[in-house]
Design a protein around this motif. Structure first.
Motif, PDB file in Angstrom:
ATOM      1  N   PRO A  17       0.822  -1.212   0.000  1.00  0.00           N
ATOM      2  CA  PRO A  17       0.000   0.000   0.000  1.00  0.00           C
ATOM      3  C   PRO A  17       0.856   1.264   0.000  1.00  0.00           C
ATOM      4  O   PRO A  17       2.015   1.239   0.442  1.00  0.00           O
ATOM      5  CB  PRO A  17      -0.794  -0.124   1.301  1.00  0.00           C
ATOM      6  CG  PRO A  17       0.052  -0.980   2.179  1.00  0.00           C
ATOM      7  CD  PRO A  17       0.723  -1.952   1.270  1.00  0.00           C
ATOM      8  N   PRO A  18       0.319   2.368  -0.487  1.00  0.00           N
ATOM      9  CA  PRO A  18       1.037   3.638  -0.420  1.00  0.00           C
ATOM     10  C   PRO A  18       1.344   3.994   1.035  1.00  0.00           C
ATOM     11  O   PRO A  18       0.571   3.667   1.944  1.00  0.00           O
ATOM     12  CB  PRO A  18       0.048   4.638  -1.031  1.00  0.00           C
ATOM     13  CG  PRO A  18      -0.886   3.819  -1.840  1.00  0.00           C
ATOM     14  CD  PRO A  18      -1.007   2.500  -1.127  1.00  0.00           C
ATOM     15  N   THR A  19       2.477   4.641   1.258  1.00  0.00           N
ATOM     16  CA  THR A  19       2.873   5.015   2.609  1.00  0.00           C
ATOM     17  C   THR A  19       3.718   6.279   2.588  1.00  0.00           C
ATOM     18  O   THR A  19       4.475   6.518   1.636  1.00  0.00           O
ATOM     19  CB  THR A  19       3.663   3.879   3.299  1.00  0.00           C
ATOM     20  OG1 THR A  19       4.187   4.355   4.544  1.00  0.00           O
ATOM     21  CG2 THR A  19       4.807   3.383   2.437  1.00  0.00           C
ATOM     22  N   ALA A  20       3.590   7.054   3.640  1.00  0.00           N
ATOM     23  CA  ALA A  20       4.397   8.262   3.790  1.00  0.00           C
ATOM     24  C   ALA A  20       5.858   7.942   4.034  1.00  0.00           C
ATOM     25  O   ALA A  20       6.697   8.850   4.071  1.00  0.00           O
ATOM     26  CB  ALA A  20       3.843   9.105   4.947  1.00  0.00           C
ATOM     27  N   LEU A  21       6.193   6.668   4.187  1.00  0.00           N
ATOM     28  CA  LEU A  21       7.580   6.266   4.412  1.00  0.00           C
ATOM     29  C   LEU A  21       8.421   6.341   3.147  1.00  0.00           C
ATOM     30  O   LEU A  21       9.655   6.315   3.216  1.00  0.00           O
ATOM     31  CB  LEU A  21       7.634   4.830   4.961  1.00  0.00           C
ATOM     32  CG  LEU A  21       7.065   4.629   6.363  1.00  0.00           C
ATOM     33  CD1 LEU A  21       6.932   3.146   6.676  1.00  0.00           C
ATOM     34  CD2 LEU A  21       7.941   5.314   7.405  1.00  0.00           C
ATOM     35  N   ALA A  22       7.784   6.436   1.985  1.00  0.00           N
ATOM     36  CA  ALA A  22       8.530   6.388   0.728  1.00  0.00           C
ATOM     37  C   ALA A  22       9.521   7.542   0.609  1.00  0.00           C
ATOM     38  O   ALA A  22      10.690   7.331   0.229  1.00  0.00           O
ATOM     39  CB  ALA A  22       7.565   6.392  -0.453  1.00  0.00           C
ATOM     40  N   GLU A  23       9.103   8.738   0.935  1.00  0.00           N
ATOM     41  CA  GLU A  23       9.999   9.892   0.778  1.00  0.00           C
ATOM     42  C   GLU A  23      11.183   9.841   1.743  1.00  0.00           C
ATOM     43  O   GLU A  23      12.334   9.997   1.314  1.00  0.00           O
ATOM     44  CB  GLU A  23       9.223  11.189   0.941  1.00  0.00           C
ATOM     45  CG  GLU A  23      10.074  12.431   0.690  1.00  0.00           C
ATOM     46  CD  GLU A  23       9.278  13.719   0.730  1.00  0.00           C
ATOM     47  OE1 GLU A  23       9.897  14.807   0.818  1.00  0.00           O
ATOM     48  OE2 GLU A  23       8.035  13.658   0.672  1.00  0.00           O
ATOM     49  N   PRO A  24      10.955   9.619   3.071  1.00  0.00           N
ATOM     50  CA  PRO A  24      12.126   9.518   3.954  1.00  0.00           C
ATOM     51  C   PRO A  24      13.022   8.328   3.623  1.00  0.00           C
ATOM     52  O   PRO A  24      14.229   8.375   3.833  1.00  0.00           O
ATOM     53  CB  PRO A  24      11.514   9.394   5.352  1.00  0.00           C
ATOM     54  CG  PRO A  24      10.109   8.995   5.145  1.00  0.00           C
ATOM     55  CD  PRO A  24       9.697   9.578   3.835  1.00  0.00           C
ATOM     56  N   ALA A  25      12.435   7.253   3.078  1.00  0.00           N
ATOM     57  CA  ALA A  25      13.254   6.098   2.691  1.00  0.00           C
ATOM     58  C   ALA A  25      14.178   6.458   1.533  1.00  0.00           C
ATOM     59  O   ALA A  25      15.349   6.063   1.506  1.00  0.00           O
ATOM     60  CB  ALA A  25      12.360   4.929   2.306  1.00  0.00           C
ATOM     61  N   ALA A  26      13.661   7.222   0.583  1.00  0.00           N
ATOM     62  CA  ALA A  26      14.495   7.659  -0.539  1.00  0.00           C
ATOM     63  C   ALA A  26      15.647   8.521  -0.053  1.00  0.00           C
ATOM     64  O   ALA A  26      16.785   8.397  -0.536  1.00  0.00           O
ATOM     65  CB  ALA A  26      13.642   8.415  -1.555  1.00  0.00           C
ATOM     66  N   ASP A  27      15.367   9.393   0.920  1.00  0.00           N
ATOM     67  CA  ASP A  27      16.431  10.227   1.489  1.00  0.00           C
ATOM     68  C   ASP A  27      17.442   9.362   2.236  1.00  0.00           C
ATOM     69  O   ASP A  27      18.652   9.598   2.148  1.00  0.00           O
ATOM     70  CB  ASP A  27      15.832  11.265   2.442  1.00  0.00           C
ATOM     71  CG  ASP A  27      15.014  12.319   1.723  1.00  0.00           C
ATOM     72  OD1 ASP A  27      15.230  12.505   0.506  1.00  0.00           O
ATOM     73  OD2 ASP A  27      14.161  12.948   2.371  1.00  0.00           O
ATOM     74  N   HIS A  28      16.950   8.379   2.970  1.00  0.00           N
ATOM     75  CA  HIS A  28      17.826   7.540   3.791  1.00  0.00           C
ATOM     76  C   HIS A  28      18.729   6.666   2.936  1.00  0.00           C
ATOM     77  O   HIS A  28      19.913   6.481   3.248  1.00  0.00           O
ATOM     78  CB  HIS A  28      16.967   6.665   4.709  1.00  0.00           C
ATOM     79  CG  HIS A  28      17.730   5.988   5.791  1.00  0.00           C
ATOM     80  ND1 HIS A  28      18.166   6.638   6.927  1.00  0.00           N
ATOM     81  CD2 HIS A  28      18.153   4.698   5.927  1.00  0.00           C
ATOM     82  CE1 HIS A  28      18.810   5.795   7.714  1.00  0.00           C
ATOM     83  NE2 HIS A  28      18.821   4.604   7.125  1.00  0.00           N
ATOM     84  N   LEU A  29      18.165   6.140   1.856  1.00  0.00           N
ATOM     85  CA  LEU A  29      18.912   5.230   0.992  1.00  0.00           C
ATOM     86  C   LEU A  29      19.718   5.953  -0.081  1.00  0.00           C
ATOM     87  O   LEU A  29      20.642   5.377  -0.656  1.00  0.00           O
ATOM     88  CB  LEU A  29      17.953   4.247   0.308  1.00  0.00           C
ATOM     89  CG  LEU A  29      17.230   3.247   1.210  1.00  0.00           C
ATOM     90  CD1 LEU A  29      16.183   2.483   0.407  1.00  0.00           C
ATOM     91  CD2 LEU A  29      18.216   2.293   1.866  1.00  0.00           C
ATOM     92  N   GLY A  30      19.338   7.185  -0.364  1.00  0.00           N
ATOM     93  CA  GLY A  30      19.969   7.896  -1.476  1.00  0.00           C
ATOM     94  C   GLY A  30      19.361   7.503  -2.806  1.00  0.00           C
ATOM     95  O   GLY A  30      20.027   7.549  -3.843  1.00  0.00           O
ATOM     96  N   GLY A  31      18.086   7.120  -2.768  1.00  0.00           N
ATOM     97  CA  GLY A  31      17.389   6.704  -3.976  1.00  0.00           C
ATOM     98  C   GLY A  31      16.503   5.515  -3.697  1.00  0.00           C
ATOM     99  O   GLY A  31      16.611   4.872  -2.646  1.00  0.00           O
TER     100      GLY A  31
END
Length: 323
Positions: A172-186
């Motif tokens: 499901p969609p989650t607000a975690l996607a954006e901070p995860a991209a920042d954390h992983l660098g992509g």
């Protein structure tokens, strides 16, 4: 030397870092050292001793020490390795006798100062149960590959996995996607490969747990479900530790310690509910692990910690699971 007098070097160390306190008639000296990542092929004893030396130097203490006491997460359980570790730590402090107890025990002595169960959770998780007569037990503490349920690592991993699943469209969609991209660098395979090839992937994955807490606080259902599942895991671990050493659920206090609980009510609220399901009650912590280590150093024969300080192993009998 009277057990209650003298100068004591107190240790509390794990994956996130090491704390050292020198406590004695001349005052209190505090220092910090690096955490223990336990990479394959690494010399665990050398890593711990280096962190202790770093903390000792930072403390500014240059006097003598009468006794060393503390708990170190992941310190080798093999007798030969444990003897090598205590000998090396003794050398750091001028030949002082060393007592290294199971990780979580000083935190238990600080938080509860008596019978009960302590959930100690940071990057990893362990629950320590201690009964009135000194019988003691532990549950989990098996490391990120085989255990550490409900830990910062488990929460961070679940959060990153949920974000990647949302990106794939398999979750499901989650607000975690954006901070995860920042954390992983992509949010692509190279980013994940960089994470897995980093020096301490377990610590980096665990470092995503605060983002999960933040998203849960903003009512993201995916993050909320991750924290609820972690709370259930922590409560089951605490219940198991209590059963093993014969504690009665109706009268067993449970306290918490560790960096994971900096999340506050976002985690404590579901944990209270989960503990209540097992008939357990959450109580506040009296003091921290370094205060607990001081108690163990000053009164090594005092109940109920006399058995663990004397080196008696934890109870490991199998118990039926109750959910």
């Amino acid at each position: 030397m009277n057990d209650r007098t003298g100068t004591f070097a107190l240790l509390d160390g794990g994956k996130s870092g090491l704390r050292l306190r020198i406590d004695g008639p001349d005052g209190r000296y505090d220092g910090a050292g690096a955490g223990f990542t336990y990479e394959p092929g690494a010399d665990d004893v050398a890593m711990i001793v280096a962190a202790v030396r770093q903390a000792h130097k930072a403390s500014g203490h240059r006097g003598t020490v009468d006794r060393v006491c503390g708990g170190l997460t992941g310190a080798t359980a093999e007798q030969a390795g444990r003897c090598r570790l205590t000998d090396a730590l003794s050398a750091v402090f001028g030949g002082a006798p060393v007592t290294i107890v199971d990780d979580g025990v000083p935190a238990h002595a600080g938080a509860l100062d008596g019978p009960g169960v302590l959930i100690c959770a940071g990057t990893g998780t362990v629950a320590i149960g201690v009964a009135d007569d000194g019988r003691w037990s532990r549950a989990d503490g098996w490391g990120p590959l085989l255990g550490d349920r409900g830990s910062g690592y488990a929460i961070g991993r679940a959060g990153l996995a949920a974000a990647l699943a949302a990106t794939d469209g398999t979750g499901p969609p989650t607000a975690l996607a954006e901070p995860a991209a920042d954390h992983l660098g992509g949010m692509d395979l190279p980013a994940v490969q960089r994470l897995m090839g980093s020096a301490a992937p377990t610590v980096r994955i665990s470092a995503f747990a605060p983002a999960v807490v933040t998203a849960a606080g903003r009512c993201d259902p995916v993050a909320g479900a991750i924290l609820a599942a972690a709370a259930d895991d922590l409560a089951r671990t605490a219940a198991a530790a209590g059963r093993r050493c014969g504690l009665s659920p109706s009268s067993t206090p449970v306290s918490v310690a560790g960096r994971l609980f900096l999340a506050g009510e976002a985690l404590l609220a579901p944990l209270r509910r989960a503990l209540d399901h097992h008939g357990l009650r959450l109580v506040g912590s009296r003091a921290d692990a370094l205060t607990g280590a001081l108690r163990l150093a000053q009164r090594p024969a005092a109940t109920p910690y006399h058995r663990v300080v004397a080196g008696e192993p934890p109870l490991i009998s199998a118990w039926p699971t109750t959910d």
